[in-house]
Design a protein around this motif. Sequence first.
Motif, PDB file in Angstrom:
ATOM      1  N   LEU A 139       0.834  -1.208   0.000  1.00 15.41           N
ATOM      2  CA  LEU A 139       0.000   0.000   0.000  1.00 15.41           C
ATOM      3  C   LEU A 139       0.860   1.246   0.000  1.00 15.41           C
ATOM      4  CD1 LEU A 139      -2.770   1.328   0.217  1.00 15.41           C
ATOM      5  CD2 LEU A 139      -2.520   1.245   2.691  1.00 15.41           C
ATOM      6  N   VAL A 140       0.606   2.122  -0.951  1.00 11.72           N
ATOM      7  CA  VAL A 140       1.253   3.424  -0.984  1.00 11.72           C
ATOM      8  C   VAL A 140       0.250   4.447  -0.495  1.00 11.72           C
ATOM      9  CG1 VAL A 140       2.296   5.199  -2.434  1.00 11.72           C
ATOM     10  CG2 VAL A 140       2.758   2.797  -2.883  1.00 11.72           C
ATOM     11  N   ALA A 141       0.449   4.994   0.661  1.00 11.35           N
ATOM     12  CA  ALA A 141      -0.474   5.988   1.206  1.00 11.35           C
ATOM     13  C   ALA A 141      -0.061   7.347   0.678  1.00 11.35           C
ATOM     14  CB  ALA A 141      -0.413   5.980   2.727  1.00 11.35           C
ATOM     15  N   LEU A 142      -0.980   8.028   0.020  1.00 11.03           N
ATOM     16  CA  LEU A 142      -0.691   9.356  -0.505  1.00 11.03           C
ATOM     17  C   LEU A 142      -0.898  10.369   0.603  1.00 11.03           C
ATOM     18  CD1 LEU A 142      -2.355   9.280  -4.017  1.00 11.03           C
ATOM     19  CD2 LEU A 142      -0.009   8.834  -3.366  1.00 11.03           C
ATOM     20  N   ALA A 143       0.173  10.913   1.117  1.00  5.08           N
ATOM     21  CA  ALA A 143       0.061  11.935   2.145  1.00  5.08           C
ATOM     22  C   ALA A 143       0.525  13.243   1.544  1.00  5.08           C
ATOM     23  CB  ALA A 143       0.937  11.571   3.339  1.00  5.08           C
ATOM     24  N   LEU A 144      -0.265  14.260   1.651  1.00 10.93           N
ATOM     25  CA  LEU A 144       0.072  15.554   1.080  1.00 10.93           C
ATOM     26  C   LEU A 144       0.026  16.614   2.144  1.00 10.93           C
ATOM     27  CD1 LEU A 144       0.347  17.395  -1.603  1.00 10.93           C
ATOM     28  CD2 LEU A 144       0.919  15.003  -1.503  1.00 10.93           C
ATOM     29  N   SER A 145       0.555  17.771   1.813  1.00 10.36           N
ATOM     30  CA  SER A 145       0.771  18.749   2.829  1.00 10.36           C
ATOM     31  C   SER A 145       0.307  20.118   2.459  1.00 10.36           C
ATOM     32  CB  SER A 145       2.262  18.799   3.140  1.00 10.36           C
ATOM     33  OG  SER A 145       3.002  18.538   2.018  1.00 10.36           O
ATOM     34  N   LEU A 146       0.341  20.990   3.459  1.00 10.34           N
ATOM     35  CA  LEU A 146       0.232  22.431   3.447  1.00 10.34           C
ATOM     36  C   LEU A 146      -0.809  23.013   4.341  1.00 10.34           C
ATOM     37  CD1 LEU A 146       1.853  23.228   0.445  1.00 10.34           C
ATOM     38  CD2 LEU A 146       0.904  25.200   1.532  1.00 10.34           C
ATOM     39  N   ALA A 147      -0.574  24.235   4.727  1.00  5.75           N
ATOM     40  CA  ALA A 147      -1.526  24.900   5.599  1.00  5.75           C
ATOM     41  C   ALA A 147      -1.327  26.393   5.559  1.00  5.75           C
ATOM     42  CB  ALA A 147      -1.370  24.399   7.029  1.00  5.75           C
ATOM     43  N   GLY A 148      -2.279  27.144   6.161  1.00  4.03           N
ATOM     44  CA  GLY A 148      -2.182  28.591   6.178  1.00  4.03           C
ATOM     45  C   GLY A 148      -3.552  29.196   6.218  1.00  4.03           C
ATOM     46  N   CYS A 149      -3.629  30.535   6.139  1.00  9.72           N
ATOM     47  CA  CYS A 149      -4.915  31.223   6.191  1.00  9.72           C
ATOM     48  C   CYS A 149      -4.860  32.438   5.296  1.00  9.72           C
ATOM     49  CB  CYS A 149      -5.213  31.684   7.618  1.00  9.72           C
ATOM     50  SG  CYS A 149      -5.504  30.334   8.776  1.00  9.72           S
ATOM     51  N   ASP A 150      -5.933  32.708   4.547  1.00 10.34           N
ATOM     52  CA  ASP A 150      -6.030  33.955   3.813  1.00 10.34           C
ATOM     53  C   ASP A 150      -7.472  34.239   3.472  1.00 10.34           C
ATOM     54  OD1 ASP A 150      -6.676  32.449   1.626  1.00 10.34           O
ATOM     55  OD2 ASP A 150      -4.751  32.672   0.632  1.00 10.34           O
ATOM     56  N   PRO A 157     -14.670  30.779   8.301  1.00 10.07           N
ATOM     57  CA  PRO A 157     -14.443  31.156   9.690  1.00 10.07           C
ATOM     58  C   PRO A 157     -14.224  29.925  10.573  1.00 10.07           C
ATOM     59  CG  PRO A 157     -16.397  32.223   8.797  1.00 10.07           C
ATOM     60  CD  PRO A 157     -15.986  31.181   7.826  1.00 10.07           C
ATOM     61  N   ASP A 158     -13.037  29.788  11.122  1.00  7.38           N
ATOM     62  CA  ASP A 158     -12.746  28.771  12.128  1.00  7.38           C
ATOM     63  C   ASP A 158     -11.396  29.101  12.741  1.00  7.38           C
ATOM     64  OD1 ASP A 158     -11.512  25.948  10.171  1.00  7.38           O
ATOM     65  OD2 ASP A 158     -11.120  28.082  10.049  1.00  7.38           O
ATOM     66  N   ASP A 159     -10.908  28.255  13.626  1.00  6.69           N
ATOM     67  CA  ASP A 159      -9.707  28.541  14.391  1.00  6.69           C
ATOM     68  C   ASP A 159      -8.475  28.119  13.606  1.00  6.69           C
ATOM     69  OD1 ASP A 159      -7.565  28.542  16.177  1.00  6.69           O
ATOM     70  OD2 ASP A 159      -8.890  28.248  17.883  1.00  6.69           O
ATOM     71  N   CYS A 160      -7.760  29.110  13.042  1.00  6.38           N
ATOM     72  CA  CYS A 160      -6.595  28.812  12.209  1.00  6.38           C
ATOM     73  C   CYS A 160      -5.490  28.123  13.000  1.00  6.38           C
ATOM     74  CB  CYS A 160      -6.058  30.093  11.585  1.00  6.38           C
ATOM     75  SG  CYS A 160      -4.586  29.853  10.577  1.00  6.38           S
ATOM     76  N   ALA A 161      -5.224  28.596  14.214  1.00  9.65           N
ATOM     77  CA  ALA A 161      -4.155  28.015  15.018  1.00  9.65           C
ATOM     78  C   ALA A 161      -4.396  26.538  15.283  1.00  9.65           C
ATOM     79  CB  ALA A 161      -4.023  28.780  16.330  1.00  9.65           C
ATOM     80  N   THR A 182       2.182  26.064   7.978  1.00  6.62           N
ATOM     81  CA  THR A 182       1.963  27.501   7.776  1.00  6.62           C
ATOM     82  C   THR A 182       1.685  27.903   6.346  1.00  6.62           C
ATOM     83  OG1 THR A 182       4.308  27.979   7.399  1.00  6.62           O
ATOM     84  CG2 THR A 182       3.531  27.939   9.698  1.00  6.62           C
ATOM     85  N   GLY A 183       2.052  27.075   5.389  1.00  2.00           N
ATOM     86  CA  GLY A 183       1.915  27.441   3.986  1.00  2.00           C
ATOM     87  C   GLY A 183       3.025  28.345   3.503  1.00  2.00           C
ATOM     88  N   ALA A 184       4.041  28.596   4.360  1.00  2.29           N
ATOM     89  CA  ALA A 184       5.142  29.475   3.980  1.00  2.29           C
ATOM     90  C   ALA A 184       6.076  28.779   2.996  1.00  2.29           C
ATOM     91  CB  ALA A 184       5.918  29.894   5.227  1.00  2.29           C
ATOM     92  N   THR A 204      -9.845  26.526   2.622  1.00  2.00           N
ATOM     93  CA  THR A 204      -8.895  27.590   2.923  1.00  2.00           C
ATOM     94  C   THR A 204      -7.799  27.631   1.866  1.00  2.00           C
ATOM     95  OG1 THR A 204      -9.260  27.277   5.301  1.00  2.00           O
ATOM     96  CG2 THR A 204      -7.286  28.479   4.653  1.00  2.00           C
ATOM     97  N   GLN A 205      -7.474  28.797   1.374  1.00  2.00           N
ATOM     98  CA  GLN A 205      -6.365  28.925   0.439  1.00  2.00           C
ATOM     99  C   GLN A 205      -5.054  28.949   1.217  1.00  2.00           C
ATOM    100  OE1 GLN A 205      -6.510  32.193  -2.306  1.00  2.00           O
ATOM    101  NE2 GLN A 205      -4.571  31.644  -3.276  1.00  2.00           N
ATOM    102  N   LEU A 206      -4.081  28.132   0.745  1.00  2.00           N
ATOM    103  CA  LEU A 206      -2.794  28.026   1.414  1.00  2.00           C
ATOM    104  C   LEU A 206      -1.665  28.642   0.616  1.00  2.00           C
ATOM    105  CD1 LEU A 206      -3.101  24.333   2.595  1.00  2.00           C
ATOM    106  CD2 LEU A 206      -3.603  26.405   3.889  1.00  2.00           C
ATOM    107  N   VAL A 207      -1.685  28.429  -0.674  1.00  3.96           N
ATOM    108  CA  VAL A 207      -0.637  28.924  -1.564  1.00  3.96           C
ATOM    109  C   VAL A 207      -1.303  29.671  -2.704  1.00  3.96           C
ATOM    110  CG1 VAL A 207       1.257  28.289  -3.111  1.00  3.96           C
ATOM    111  CG2 VAL A 207       0.916  27.023  -0.992  1.00  3.96           C
TER     112      VAL A 207
END
Length: 310
Positions: free
Chosen positions: A8-19, A24-28, A57-59, A290-293
Amino acid sequence: MGLRRLTLVALALSLAGCDELAEPDDCAERCASRADDGVLLLSDRGSSRVLRFDAATGAALSSPLGPRDAYARPSSARPHADGTIYVADFADSSIDRYDAESGVFLSRFYRDTYWLEEPVELHFVGDQLLVLGNDSRNIIALQEQDGAGTLVDEQAPPALQDPHDFLPLSTGEVVIAGSGGHGGVGHLLRWDLERGEAALWFGTDAELGAATGLALGPDGLLYVADEARDQLVRFELETGAHRGALVADDPRVRAPIDLAFGRSGALYVLCDVGVVVIPSVEDDAPLSITQLVSAREYGLTRPRSLNVSG
Protein backbone atom coordinates in the motif's frame (compact mmCIF):
# COMPACT_ATOMS: atom_id res chain seq x y z
CA MET A 1 8.61 -9.95 -16.22
CA GLY A 2 5.58 -9.06 -14.12
CA LEU A 3 5.71 -6.51 -11.35
CA ARG A 4 6.07 -7.84 -7.83
CA ARG A 5 3.02 -7.52 -5.66
CA LEU A 6 2.47 -3.96 -4.54
CA THR A 7 2.37 -2.79 -0.98
CA LEU A 8 0.00 0.00 0.00
CA VAL A 9 1.25 3.42 -0.98
CA ALA A 10 -0.47 5.99 1.21
CA LEU A 11 -0.69 9.36 -0.51
CA ALA A 12 0.06 11.93 2.15
CA LEU A 13 0.07 15.55 1.08
CA SER A 14 0.77 18.75 2.83
CA LEU A 15 0.23 22.43 3.45
CA ALA A 16 -1.53 24.90 5.60
CA GLY A 17 -2.18 28.59 6.18
CA CYS A 18 -4.91 31.22 6.19
CA ASP A 19 -6.03 33.96 3.81
CA GLU A 20 -9.01 35.56 2.18
CA LEU A 21 -10.63 32.28 1.05
CA ALA A 22 -10.71 30.81 4.55
CA GLU A 23 -13.98 29.81 6.14
CA PRO A 24 -14.44 31.16 9.69
CA ASP A 25 -12.75 28.77 12.13
CA ASP A 26 -9.71 28.54 14.39
CA CYS A 27 -6.59 28.81 12.21
CA ALA A 28 -4.15 28.02 15.02
CA GLU A 29 -5.97 24.78 15.86
CA ARG A 30 -6.14 23.71 12.22
CA CYS A 31 -2.47 24.47 11.61
CA ALA A 32 -1.45 22.46 14.67
CA SER A 33 -3.49 19.47 13.52
CA ARG A 34 -1.71 19.53 10.15
CA ALA A 35 1.80 20.00 11.54
CA ASP A 36 2.70 16.38 10.75
CA ASP A 37 1.44 16.46 7.16
CA GLY A 38 4.90 17.20 5.78
CA VAL A 39 6.29 19.55 3.17
CA LEU A 40 4.46 20.22 -0.07
CA LEU A 41 6.27 19.63 -3.35
CA LEU A 42 4.50 21.60 -6.06
CA SER A 43 5.52 21.01 -9.68
CA ASP A 44 4.89 23.89 -12.07
CA ARG A 45 5.51 22.90 -15.68
CA GLY A 46 4.98 26.41 -17.03
CA SER A 47 7.72 28.06 -14.99
CA SER A 48 10.05 25.02 -14.89
CA ARG A 49 10.11 24.89 -11.08
CA VAL A 50 9.46 22.57 -8.18
CA LEU A 51 8.54 24.67 -5.12
CA ARG A 52 8.37 23.65 -1.46
CA PHE A 53 6.05 24.92 1.26
CA ASP A 54 5.73 24.33 4.98
CA ALA A 55 2.77 22.10 5.83
CA ALA A 56 1.65 23.90 8.96
CA THR A 57 1.96 27.50 7.78
CA GLY A 58 1.91 27.44 3.99
CA ALA A 59 5.14 29.48 3.98
CA ALA A 60 7.56 28.99 1.09
CA LEU A 61 10.71 27.08 2.01
CA SER A 62 14.18 27.87 0.76
CA SER A 63 16.08 25.92 -1.89
CA PRO A 64 13.47 25.24 -4.56
CA LEU A 65 14.58 22.49 -6.92
CA GLY A 66 16.36 24.11 -9.82
CA PRO A 67 15.79 22.80 -13.34
CA ARG A 68 18.59 20.83 -14.95
CA ASP A 69 18.35 23.06 -18.01
CA ALA A 70 16.14 25.80 -19.44
CA TYR A 71 13.83 23.29 -21.15
CA ALA A 72 12.77 21.36 -18.05
CA ARG A 73 9.00 20.94 -17.60
CA PRO A 74 8.58 19.20 -14.24
CA SER A 75 5.33 17.26 -14.08
CA SER A 76 5.85 15.48 -10.76
CA ALA A 77 8.29 15.42 -7.83
CA ARG A 78 8.43 12.43 -5.50
CA PRO A 79 10.60 12.21 -2.33
CA HIS A 80 12.64 9.10 -1.56
CA ALA A 81 13.68 7.78 1.84
CA ASP A 82 17.37 8.25 0.95
CA GLY A 83 17.05 12.06 1.06
CA THR A 84 16.64 12.63 -2.66
CA ILE A 85 13.74 13.87 -4.75
CA TYR A 86 12.93 12.32 -8.12
CA VAL A 87 11.53 14.71 -10.73
CA ALA A 88 9.73 13.70 -13.93
CA ASP A 89 10.47 16.01 -16.87
CA PHE A 90 7.49 16.14 -19.24
CA ALA A 91 9.48 17.88 -21.98
CA ASP A 92 12.38 15.47 -22.50
CA SER A 93 10.86 12.34 -20.95
CA SER A 94 13.50 11.99 -18.27
CA ILE A 95 13.64 11.23 -14.55
CA ASP A 96 16.25 13.25 -12.61
CA ARG A 97 17.37 13.19 -8.98
CA TYR A 98 17.85 16.19 -6.71
CA ASP A 99 19.16 16.59 -3.20
CA ALA A 100 16.20 17.13 -0.87
CA GLU A 101 18.14 19.40 1.47
CA SER A 102 19.79 21.79 -1.00
CA GLY A 103 17.62 21.30 -4.09
CA VAL A 104 20.77 20.74 -6.17
CA PHE A 105 20.63 18.52 -9.27
CA LEU A 106 22.43 15.22 -8.62
CA SER A 107 22.08 12.88 -11.58
CA ARG A 108 20.02 11.58 -14.46
CA PHE A 109 18.15 8.49 -13.29
CA TYR A 110 16.42 7.43 -16.51
CA ARG A 111 15.70 8.47 -20.07
CA ASP A 112 14.68 6.21 -22.94
CA THR A 113 11.99 7.67 -25.19
CA TYR A 114 11.34 4.31 -26.80
CA TRP A 115 9.76 3.13 -23.53
CA LEU A 116 8.65 6.39 -21.93
CA GLU A 117 7.30 9.64 -23.36
CA GLU A 118 5.91 12.57 -21.37
CA PRO A 119 6.03 11.14 -17.82
CA VAL A 120 3.32 12.63 -15.62
CA GLU A 121 3.48 10.81 -12.27
CA LEU A 122 5.85 8.74 -10.12
CA HIS A 123 5.34 6.32 -7.22
CA PHE A 124 7.82 4.22 -5.25
CA VAL A 125 6.62 0.69 -4.57
CA GLY A 126 9.15 -1.34 -2.64
CA ASP A 127 12.50 -0.88 -4.37
CA GLN A 128 10.94 0.00 -7.72
CA LEU A 129 9.91 3.31 -9.21
CA LEU A 130 6.69 3.19 -11.23
CA VAL A 131 6.24 5.89 -13.87
CA LEU A 132 3.11 6.79 -15.85
CA GLY A 133 3.71 7.99 -19.41
CA ASN A 134 1.14 10.31 -20.97
CA ASP A 135 2.18 10.11 -24.62
CA SER A 136 3.49 6.53 -24.40
CA ARG A 137 0.25 5.54 -22.58
CA ASN A 138 1.94 3.06 -20.30
CA ILE A 139 3.36 2.32 -16.87
CA ILE A 140 7.01 1.32 -16.59
CA ALA A 141 8.85 -0.10 -13.58
CA LEU A 142 12.44 0.98 -12.93
CA GLN A 143 14.98 -0.75 -10.66
CA GLU A 144 18.12 1.09 -9.58
CA GLN A 145 21.35 -0.45 -10.84
CA ASP A 146 24.74 1.28 -10.60
CA GLY A 147 23.06 4.55 -9.71
CA ALA A 148 20.62 4.61 -12.62
CA GLY A 149 17.21 3.21 -13.40
CA THR A 150 16.93 -0.06 -15.32
CA LEU A 151 13.66 -0.99 -17.00
CA VAL A 152 12.25 -4.20 -15.49
CA ASP A 153 8.67 -4.07 -16.76
CA GLU A 154 6.34 -2.14 -19.05
CA GLN A 155 2.57 -2.43 -19.32
CA ALA A 156 0.31 -0.57 -21.70
CA PRO A 157 -3.38 -1.03 -20.88
CA PRO A 158 -5.55 -1.06 -24.03
CA ALA A 159 -7.74 1.99 -24.75
CA LEU A 160 -5.70 4.09 -22.32
CA GLN A 161 -6.21 7.66 -23.51
CA ASP A 162 -4.48 10.78 -22.18
CA PRO A 163 -3.54 9.36 -18.74
CA HIS A 164 -2.85 12.02 -16.08
CA ASP A 165 -2.36 10.26 -12.74
CA PHE A 166 -2.19 6.82 -11.12
CA LEU A 167 -2.47 5.37 -7.64
CA PRO A 168 -0.98 2.05 -6.45
CA LEU A 169 -3.26 -0.13 -4.31
CA SER A 170 -2.57 -2.87 -1.76
CA THR A 171 -4.25 -5.39 -4.08
CA GLY A 172 -1.44 -5.44 -6.66
CA GLU A 173 -3.47 -3.08 -8.84
CA VAL A 174 -3.21 0.57 -9.81
CA VAL A 175 -5.98 3.05 -10.55
CA ILE A 176 -5.28 5.16 -13.64
CA ALA A 177 -7.03 8.47 -14.37
CA GLY A 178 -7.52 9.99 -17.80
CA SER A 179 -9.55 12.54 -19.71
CA GLY A 180 -10.27 10.73 -22.97
CA GLY A 181 -13.18 8.62 -21.80
CA HIS A 182 -11.23 5.46 -22.68
CA GLY A 183 -13.43 4.54 -25.61
CA GLY A 184 -16.63 5.29 -23.72
CA VAL A 185 -16.08 2.70 -20.97
CA GLY A 186 -14.85 5.13 -18.31
CA HIS A 187 -12.28 7.74 -17.28
CA LEU A 188 -10.90 5.52 -14.50
CA LEU A 189 -9.26 2.12 -14.79
CA ARG A 190 -8.32 -0.37 -12.09
CA TRP A 191 -5.47 -2.29 -13.71
CA ASP A 192 -4.04 -5.58 -12.38
CA LEU A 193 -0.24 -5.35 -12.70
CA GLU A 194 0.39 -9.02 -11.98
CA ARG A 195 -2.06 -10.31 -14.58
CA GLY A 196 -1.62 -7.45 -17.01
CA GLU A 197 -5.35 -6.96 -17.47
CA ALA A 198 -8.20 -4.59 -16.66
CA ALA A 199 -10.02 -5.29 -13.39
CA LEU A 200 -12.64 -2.54 -13.68
CA TRP A 201 -13.51 0.48 -15.83
CA PHE A 202 -15.56 3.18 -14.08
CA GLY A 203 -16.20 6.93 -13.98
CA THR A 204 -18.52 7.47 -16.96
CA ASP A 205 -18.82 10.58 -19.12
CA ALA A 206 -21.91 11.52 -17.13
CA GLU A 207 -19.87 11.47 -13.90
CA LEU A 208 -16.53 12.94 -15.03
CA GLY A 209 -15.23 15.37 -17.63
CA ALA A 210 -11.47 14.98 -17.18
CA ALA A 211 -9.96 12.91 -14.36
CA THR A 212 -6.59 14.54 -13.61
CA GLY A 213 -5.74 13.68 -10.00
CA LEU A 214 -6.33 10.77 -7.58
CA ALA A 215 -6.16 10.32 -3.82
CA LEU A 216 -7.29 7.59 -1.43
CA GLY A 217 -9.39 9.08 1.38
CA PRO A 218 -9.39 8.11 5.06
CA ASP A 219 -12.91 6.81 4.44
CA GLY A 220 -11.59 4.31 1.87
CA LEU A 221 -13.14 6.18 -1.05
CA LEU A 222 -11.28 7.26 -4.17
CA TYR A 223 -11.22 11.05 -4.57
CA VAL A 224 -10.85 12.38 -8.11
CA ALA A 225 -9.96 15.88 -9.31
CA ASP A 226 -12.08 16.70 -12.38
CA GLU A 227 -10.42 19.69 -14.01
CA ALA A 228 -12.96 20.00 -16.82
CA ARG A 229 -16.03 20.27 -14.57
CA ASP A 230 -14.57 22.07 -11.53
CA GLN A 231 -15.37 19.27 -9.12
CA LEU A 232 -13.95 16.77 -6.64
CA VAL A 233 -15.74 13.45 -7.07
CA ARG A 234 -15.85 10.30 -4.92
CA PHE A 235 -16.01 6.64 -6.01
CA GLU A 236 -16.00 3.24 -4.35
CA LEU A 237 -12.81 1.39 -5.27
CA GLU A 238 -14.29 -2.10 -5.15
CA THR A 239 -17.36 -1.47 -7.32
CA GLY A 240 -16.63 1.83 -9.04
CA ALA A 241 -19.91 3.21 -7.74
CA HIS A 242 -20.25 6.98 -7.92
CA ARG A 243 -20.60 8.49 -4.43
CA GLY A 244 -21.22 12.08 -5.46
CA ALA A 245 -19.18 15.27 -5.50
CA LEU A 246 -17.45 16.63 -2.40
CA VAL A 247 -17.06 19.99 -4.16
CA ALA A 248 -18.77 21.14 -7.36
CA ASP A 249 -18.92 24.56 -9.07
CA ASP A 250 -17.27 26.29 -6.13
CA PRO A 251 -15.27 29.43 -7.13
CA ARG A 252 -12.66 28.53 -4.50
CA VAL A 253 -11.83 25.24 -6.28
CA ARG A 254 -11.79 25.99 -9.99
CA ALA A 255 -10.03 23.62 -12.42
CA PRO A 256 -8.62 21.19 -9.81
CA ILE A 257 -5.63 19.41 -11.34
CA ASP A 258 -4.32 17.28 -8.43
CA LEU A 259 -5.12 16.39 -4.82
CA ALA A 260 -3.84 14.36 -1.87
CA PHE A 261 -4.54 13.65 1.78
CA GLY A 262 -2.25 14.51 4.64
CA ARG A 263 -1.76 12.35 7.70
CA SER A 264 -4.16 14.64 9.57
CA GLY A 265 -6.96 13.62 7.22
CA ALA A 266 -6.97 17.03 5.52
CA LEU A 267 -7.42 17.12 1.75
CA TYR A 268 -5.06 19.36 -0.24
CA VAL A 269 -6.11 20.45 -3.72
CA LEU A 270 -4.05 22.06 -6.47
CA CYS A 271 -6.26 24.30 -8.60
CA ASP A 272 -6.23 27.58 -10.51
CA VAL A 273 -5.89 29.78 -7.39
CA GLY A 274 -2.96 27.71 -6.08
CA VAL A 275 -3.39 25.22 -3.23
CA VAL A 276 -6.46 25.01 -1.00
CA VAL A 277 -7.13 22.71 1.95
CA ILE A 278 -10.28 21.02 3.18
CA PRO A 279 -9.61 20.11 6.85
CA SER A 280 -12.03 17.16 6.91
CA VAL A 281 -14.06 15.13 4.44
CA GLU A 282 -16.16 13.39 7.09
CA ASP A 283 -19.87 13.45 6.30
CA ASP A 284 -20.78 15.27 9.50
CA ALA A 285 -18.01 17.89 9.18
CA PRO A 286 -18.83 21.32 7.70
CA LEU A 287 -17.15 21.96 4.35
CA SER A 288 -14.35 24.43 5.04
CA ILE A 289 -12.03 25.55 2.23
CA THR A 290 -8.89 27.59 2.92
CA GLN A 291 -6.37 28.92 0.44
CA LEU A 292 -2.79 28.03 1.41
CA VAL A 293 -0.64 28.92 -1.56
CA SER A 294 -1.42 31.72 -4.01
CA ALA A 295 -0.74 30.98 -7.67
CA ARG A 296 -0.42 34.70 -8.34
CA GLU A 297 2.03 35.33 -5.50
CA TYR A 298 4.38 32.56 -6.59
CA GLY A 299 3.99 33.02 -10.34
CA LEU A 300 2.51 29.61 -11.04
CA THR A 301 1.71 29.36 -14.74
CA ARG A 302 0.94 25.67 -15.28
CA PRO A 303 0.98 23.77 -12.00
CA ARG A 304 0.66 20.04 -12.56
CA SER A 305 1.14 18.06 -9.36
CA LEU A 306 1.68 18.21 -5.63
CA ASN A 307 3.27 15.52 -3.48
CA VAL A 308 4.56 15.18 0.04
CA SER A 309 8.10 15.27 1.37
CA GLY A 310 8.03 14.41 5.05
